[in-house]
Design an enzyme around this catalytic site. Structure first.
Site, PDB file in Angstrom:
ATOM      1  N   ARG A   6       0.840  -1.204   0.000  1.00  9.64           N
ATOM      2  CA  ARG A   6       0.000   0.000   0.000  1.00  9.64           C
ATOM      3  C   ARG A   6       0.868   1.244   0.000  1.00  9.64           C
ATOM      4  O   ARG A   6       2.008   1.224   0.440  1.00  9.64           O
ATOM      5  CB  ARG A   6      -0.885   0.028   1.252  1.00  9.64           C
ATOM      6  CG  ARG A   6      -1.989  -0.991   1.304  1.00  9.64           C
ATOM      7  CD  ARG A   6      -3.141  -0.679   0.362  1.00  9.64           C
ATOM      8  NE  ARG A   6      -3.486   0.730   0.333  1.00  9.64           N
ATOM      9  CZ  ARG A   6      -4.400   1.315   1.096  1.00  9.64           C
ATOM     10  NH1 ARG A   6      -5.093   0.621   1.965  1.00  9.64           N
ATOM     11  NH2 ARG A   6      -4.650   2.603   0.976  1.00  9.64           N
ATOM     12  N   ARG A  62       2.187   4.504 -16.191  1.00 13.46           N
ATOM     13  CA  ARG A  62       2.457   4.189 -17.600  1.00 13.46           C
ATOM     14  C   ARG A  62       3.736   4.883 -18.067  1.00 13.46           C
ATOM     15  O   ARG A  62       4.570   4.287 -18.745  1.00 13.46           O
ATOM     16  CB  ARG A  62       1.292   4.616 -18.491  1.00 13.46           C
ATOM     17  CG  ARG A  62       0.051   3.814 -18.301  1.00 13.46           C
ATOM     18  CD  ARG A  62       0.074   2.495 -19.067  1.00 13.46           C
ATOM     19  NE  ARG A  62      -1.174   1.790 -18.827  1.00 13.46           N
ATOM     20  CZ  ARG A  62      -1.271   0.594 -18.271  1.00 13.46           C
ATOM     21  NH1 ARG A  62      -0.178  -0.057 -17.913  1.00 13.46           N
ATOM     22  NH2 ARG A  62      -2.434   0.024 -18.093  1.00 13.46           N
ATOM     23  N   CYS A  73      -8.020   2.975 -11.953  1.00 12.13           N
ATOM     24  CA  CYS A  73      -8.224   4.177 -11.145  1.00 12.13           C
ATOM     25  C   CYS A  73      -9.664   4.199 -10.644  1.00 12.13           C
ATOM     26  O   CYS A  73     -10.586   3.833 -11.361  1.00 12.13           O
ATOM     27  CB  CYS A  73      -7.966   5.444 -11.960  1.00 12.13           C
ATOM     28  SG  CYS A  73      -6.262   5.657 -12.457  1.00 12.13           S
ATOM     29  N   GLU A  76     -12.016   7.607  -4.169  1.00 16.79           N
ATOM     30  CA  GLU A  76     -12.211   7.291  -2.752  1.00 16.79           C
ATOM     31  C   GLU A  76     -13.585   7.771  -2.309  1.00 16.79           C
ATOM     32  O   GLU A  76     -14.174   8.663  -2.914  1.00 16.79           O
ATOM     33  CB  GLU A  76     -11.157   8.012  -1.892  1.00 16.79           C
ATOM     34  CG  GLU A  76      -9.804   7.375  -1.883  1.00 16.79           C
ATOM     35  CD  GLU A  76      -9.735   6.090  -1.075  1.00 16.79           C
ATOM     36  OE1 GLU A  76     -10.486   5.914  -0.089  1.00 16.79           O
ATOM     37  OE2 GLU A  76      -8.910   5.243  -1.451  1.00 16.79           O
ATOM     38  N   ARG A  88      -3.891   7.220  -3.525  1.00 19.21           N
ATOM     39  CA  ARG A  88      -3.510   5.980  -2.858  1.00 19.21           C
ATOM     40  C   ARG A  88      -3.261   4.913  -3.910  1.00 19.21           C
ATOM     41  O   ARG A  88      -3.774   4.988  -5.023  1.00 19.21           O
ATOM     42  CB  ARG A  88      -4.626   5.505  -1.930  1.00 19.21           C
ATOM     43  CG  ARG A  88      -4.867   6.375  -0.729  1.00 19.21           C
ATOM     44  CD  ARG A  88      -6.119   5.884   0.027  1.00 19.21           C
ATOM     45  NE  ARG A  88      -6.333   6.548   1.295  1.00 19.21           N
ATOM     46  CZ  ARG A  88      -6.993   7.692   1.467  1.00 19.21           C
ATOM     47  NH1 ARG A  88      -7.497   8.316   0.412  1.00 19.21           N
ATOM     48  NH2 ARG A  88      -7.144   8.225   2.659  1.00 19.21           N
ATOM     49  N   TYR A 106       4.053   5.907   2.719  1.00 18.58           N
ATOM     50  CA  TYR A 106       3.156   7.048   2.922  1.00 18.58           C
ATOM     51  C   TYR A 106       4.010   8.307   2.905  1.00 18.58           C
ATOM     52  O   TYR A 106       4.936   8.438   3.712  1.00 18.58           O
ATOM     53  CB  TYR A 106       2.367   6.898   4.229  1.00 18.58           C
ATOM     54  CG  TYR A 106       1.374   5.771   4.110  1.00 18.58           C
ATOM     55  CD1 TYR A 106       0.059   6.033   3.754  1.00 18.58           C
ATOM     56  CD2 TYR A 106       1.764   4.449   4.282  1.00 18.58           C
ATOM     57  CE1 TYR A 106      -0.857   4.996   3.589  1.00 18.58           C
ATOM     58  CE2 TYR A 106       0.864   3.412   4.125  1.00 18.58           C
ATOM     59  CZ  TYR A 106      -0.433   3.681   3.777  1.00 18.58           C
ATOM     60  OH  TYR A 106      -1.330   2.663   3.610  1.00 18.58           O
ATOM     61  N   ARG A 114      -1.352   6.694   8.133  1.00 18.00           N
ATOM     62  CA  ARG A 114      -0.870   5.442   8.728  1.00 18.00           C
ATOM     63  C   ARG A 114       0.445   5.681   9.454  1.00 18.00           C
ATOM     64  O   ARG A 114       1.489   5.168   9.089  1.00 18.00           O
ATOM     65  CB  ARG A 114      -0.663   4.373   7.643  1.00 18.00           C
ATOM     66  CG  ARG A 114      -1.917   3.820   7.027  1.00 18.00           C
ATOM     67  CD  ARG A 114      -2.859   3.122   8.018  1.00 18.00           C
ATOM     68  NE  ARG A 114      -2.278   2.058   8.787  1.00 18.00           N
ATOM     69  CZ  ARG A 114      -2.319   0.768   8.457  1.00 18.00           C
ATOM     70  NH1 ARG A 114      -2.935   0.393   7.357  1.00 18.00           N
ATOM     71  NH2 ARG A 114      -1.768  -0.130   9.227  1.00 18.00           N
TER      72      ARG A 114
END
Length: 119
Positions: A6, A62, A73, A76, A88, A106, A114
């Site tokens: 992540r 890409r 894509c 959120e 993210r 992050y 996080r």
């Protein structure tokens, strides 16, 4: 073995350059910190907060050479009070490493999402 990594980054604004630059930084850090090649990446899901509409984050991947990697894509959920301008990613990778050796990334203001695992 399949693992997931992540990451997130808060970008400067809702413009093409900010989204591409921020996503490039995020993808590059994920790849470097996890010592990955694009051949080890199975797929990547990118999300952007609802305030980011100027460009698809996948375009940055890409441009970095993710030509044969499936990319997606999505937006959120627009949660009130959520951190704005965040891209993210969740990358599925094929590596023979234990889960604890996967480094989640992050960056910038997204570190606040996080704190427990941000490096």
């Amino acid at each position: 073995m399949v693992r997931a990594v992540r990451g997130a980054i808060q970008v400067d604004g809702n413009d093409r350059e900010s989204i591409i630059t921020g996503t490039t930084e995020l993808v590059t850090e994920v790849m470097e910190r996890n010592r990955l090649t694009t051949d080890e990446v199975i797929s990547v899901i990118f999300t952007a907060t609802p305030d980011l509409t100027a460009e698809f984050p996948a375009l940055a991947a890409r441009k970095l050479g993710f030509h044969d990697v499936p990319l997606l894509c999505a937006s959120e959920i627009g949660v009130p009070g959520a951190l704005p301008r965040v891209v993210r990613l969740m990358a599925h990778i094929a590596v023979d490493r234990p889960r604890q050796e996967i480094h989640h990334v992050y960056l910038r203001g997204a570190v606040a999402l996080r704190v427990d695992i941000a490096q």
